[in-house]
Write a protein that holds these residues in place. Structure first.
Motif, PDB file in Angstrom:
ATOM      1  N   LEU A 207       0.836  -1.203   0.000  1.00  0.00           N
ATOM      2  CA  LEU A 207       0.000   0.000   0.000  1.00  0.00           C
ATOM      3  C   LEU A 207       0.867   1.248   0.000  1.00  0.00           C
ATOM      4  CD1 LEU A 207      -2.791   1.341   0.183  1.00  0.00           C
ATOM      5  CD2 LEU A 207      -2.679   1.061   2.673  1.00  0.00           C
ATOM      6  N   LEU A 208       1.933   1.220   0.789  1.00  0.00           N
ATOM      7  CA  LEU A 208       2.857   2.358   0.815  1.00  0.00           C
ATOM      8  C   LEU A 208       3.559   2.520  -0.531  1.00  0.00           C
ATOM      9  CD1 LEU A 208       4.469   1.849   4.353  1.00  0.00           C
ATOM     10  CD2 LEU A 208       2.669   3.462   3.700  1.00  0.00           C
ATOM     11  N   LEU A 213       4.246   5.584  -5.598  1.00  0.00           N
ATOM     12  CA  LEU A 213       4.058   5.695  -7.046  1.00  0.00           C
ATOM     13  C   LEU A 213       3.241   6.936  -7.392  1.00  0.00           C
ATOM     14  CD1 LEU A 213       4.629   4.047  -9.684  1.00  0.00           C
ATOM     15  CD2 LEU A 213       2.344   3.102  -9.417  1.00  0.00           C
ATOM     16  N   ILE A 214       2.154   7.155  -6.649  1.00  0.00           N
ATOM     17  CA  ILE A 214       1.306   8.329  -6.874  1.00  0.00           C
ATOM     18  C   ILE A 214       2.086   9.613  -6.589  1.00  0.00           C
ATOM     19  CG2 ILE A 214      -0.752   9.556  -6.063  1.00  0.00           C
ATOM     20  CD1 ILE A 214      -2.005   6.793  -5.534  1.00  0.00           C
ATOM     21  N   ASN A 299      10.344   5.671 -16.070  1.00  0.00           N
ATOM     22  CA  ASN A 299       8.893   5.825 -15.968  1.00  0.00           C
ATOM     23  C   ASN A 299       8.392   4.990 -14.794  1.00  0.00           C
ATOM     24  OD1 ASN A 299       6.019   4.741 -16.613  1.00  0.00           O
ATOM     25  ND2 ASN A 299       6.222   6.531 -17.926  1.00  0.00           N
ATOM     26  N   PRO A 300       7.601   5.557 -13.872  1.00  0.00           N
ATOM     27  CA  PRO A 300       7.159   4.793 -12.695  1.00  0.00           C
ATOM     28  C   PRO A 300       6.496   3.464 -13.033  1.00  0.00           C
ATOM     29  CG  PRO A 300       6.647   7.112 -12.405  1.00  0.00           C
ATOM     30  CD  PRO A 300       7.156   6.972 -13.804  1.00  0.00           C
ATOM     31  N   PHE A 301       5.634   3.439 -14.043  1.00  0.00           N
ATOM     32  CA  PHE A 301       4.971   2.184 -14.407  1.00  0.00           C
ATOM     33  C   PHE A 301       5.955   1.224 -15.085  1.00  0.00           C
ATOM     34  CE2 PHE A 301       1.413   5.265 -14.329  1.00  0.00           C
ATOM     35  CZ  PHE A 301       0.644   4.641 -13.359  1.00  0.00           C
ATOM     36  N   GLY A 302       6.892   1.766 -15.856  1.00  0.00           N
ATOM     37  CA  GLY A 302       7.931   0.932 -16.452  1.00  0.00           C
ATOM     38  C   GLY A 302       8.813   0.302 -15.387  1.00  0.00           C
TER      39      GLY A 302
END
Length: 362
Positions: A207-208, A213-214, A299-302
């Motif tokens: 969760l953290l 990421l956000i 990239n955070p999602f990458g």
């Protein structure tokens, strides 16, 4: 009059390129990387493909293995996310291992010396203290770089060893186990991070991680995020817009930020996974985090996807060794090759081939 042929194409550097071009070049480099790695594996086994299949099958063969894969991926992703902010600023923080151990020490202090705190407060103190310890450890290199111009690369690498020996001192002298084992006692129940999904090891750290990421996605869209990117592209040019102290502030901020995130990764290992402090909480996640950051293109999602891939490789490597006889150290070789492939792809993406006007004759 003789005619000389002129090559009709030339290579030019461009300032930016499309995401599709980056992805295609990266996929090509990864294919080349896997091909070369397979050739190396042919010296150890007759069927490299079966070894790769064993890794992925083992990583997802049961609920327990899935949990272990995700737990291996968690610190990799965290350190990769912190490093992505540094790398956007042109700052290379190689102190992920040291900051992770510092954060683990912070979590251990709360778990061993504060058993009377309410669980919510104990968990909050664990998070804050681990982030503070990790940030301060990386901040030392940030101060030396911003104020004295000393390369953060040398300092962070050396600080990794300083923290390693300090953690060894804490284990062997301050927290010495009666049986002389290289780990502390189990931390108190109040500081253990709660499990989010029953029957698994998925704990509060995930969760953290989502909140981290956000936070990074938001940071990238703020004026400070813009200044970080500008500073990374051309540090001298920013002096015309920013004051010298602003440049120093950017260096210090990204070092503190990445250190805090690495410290949080250390806390997750102590309070969410092993429930005790030992040197085993760090499986060279600092280096693997660099691979995740570069492989994910900052990239955070990458980085999330790359961290999961690296977690799969780490989780399934033991089964590969048992079932195929290929030593699991070959995965370390693959990680190094992936890093080189990502760096090469990132550089090649900045060039294009253009046709010379006027044909091929002169």
């Amino acid at each position: 009059m003789s005619k000389t042929k002129k090559f009709p194409w030339r290579i030019e550097e461009e300032q930016s390129c499309s995401l599709l071009k980056r992805m295609l070049i990266l996929l090509g480099m990864l294919a080349l990387c896997l091909t070369l790695h397979s050739l190396i594996m042919l010296t150890m086994t007759d069927d490299p493909l079966q070894a790769y299949i064993t890794i992925f099958k083992s990583a997802f063969s049961s609920n327990y293995q899935v949990s272990q894969t995700l737990l291996n991926s968690l610190p990799i992703v965290w350190i990769g996310l912190g490093l992505s902010v540094c790398l956007r600023a042109g700052v290379l923080n190689l102190g992920g291992n040291g900051s992770l151990l510092a954060g683990g020490l912070g979590a251990a202090i709360v778990g061993l010396y504060m058993p009377g705190l309410p669980p919510v407060l104990a968990i909050l103190v664990t998070v804050v203290l681990s982030m503070l310890f990790g940030a301060l450890w990386s901040g030392l290199a940030g101060i030396l770089r911003s104020r004295l111009g000393i390369s953060e690369i040398y300092v962070t690498v050396m600080l990794n060893y300083v923290m390693l020996y300090f953690a060894t001192f804490m284990l062997e002298v301050v927290w010495q186990d009666p049986l002389k084992l290289n780990w502390t006692e189990i931390i108190s129940e109040n500081s253990k991070w709660p499990i989010l999904i029953n029957g698994t090891s998925i704990h509060l750290g995930f969760l953290l991680l989502g909140l981290t990421l956000i936070g990074i996605l938001y940071l990238n869209r703020t004026p400070l995020g813009y200044e970080i990117r500008c500073f990374g592209l051309n540090q001298q040019a920013t002096l015309f817009k920013l004051k010298a102290w602003d440049n120093e502030k950017i260096i210090l901020f990204v070092m503190l930020f990445s250190g805090a995130i690495a410290g949080l990764a250390g806390a997750s290992q102590v309070a969410g996974y092993q429930y005790r402090f030992s040197l085993a909480i760090n499986n060279d996640f600092g280096f693997t985090g660099i691979v995740a950051a570069k492989l994910g293109g900052l990239n955070p999602f990458g980085i999330l996807a790359a961290g999961l891939l690296l977690g799969v490789l780490s989780s399934g490597s033991t089964a590969m060794q048992v079932m195929t006889g290929v030593p699991n150290s070959i995965i370390d070789v693959l990680q190094g090759m992936l890093l080189v492939a990502a760096i090469c792809a990132d550089r090649l993406a900045m060039y294009k081939i253009v046709r010379v006007e006027g044909g091929g004759q002169k």
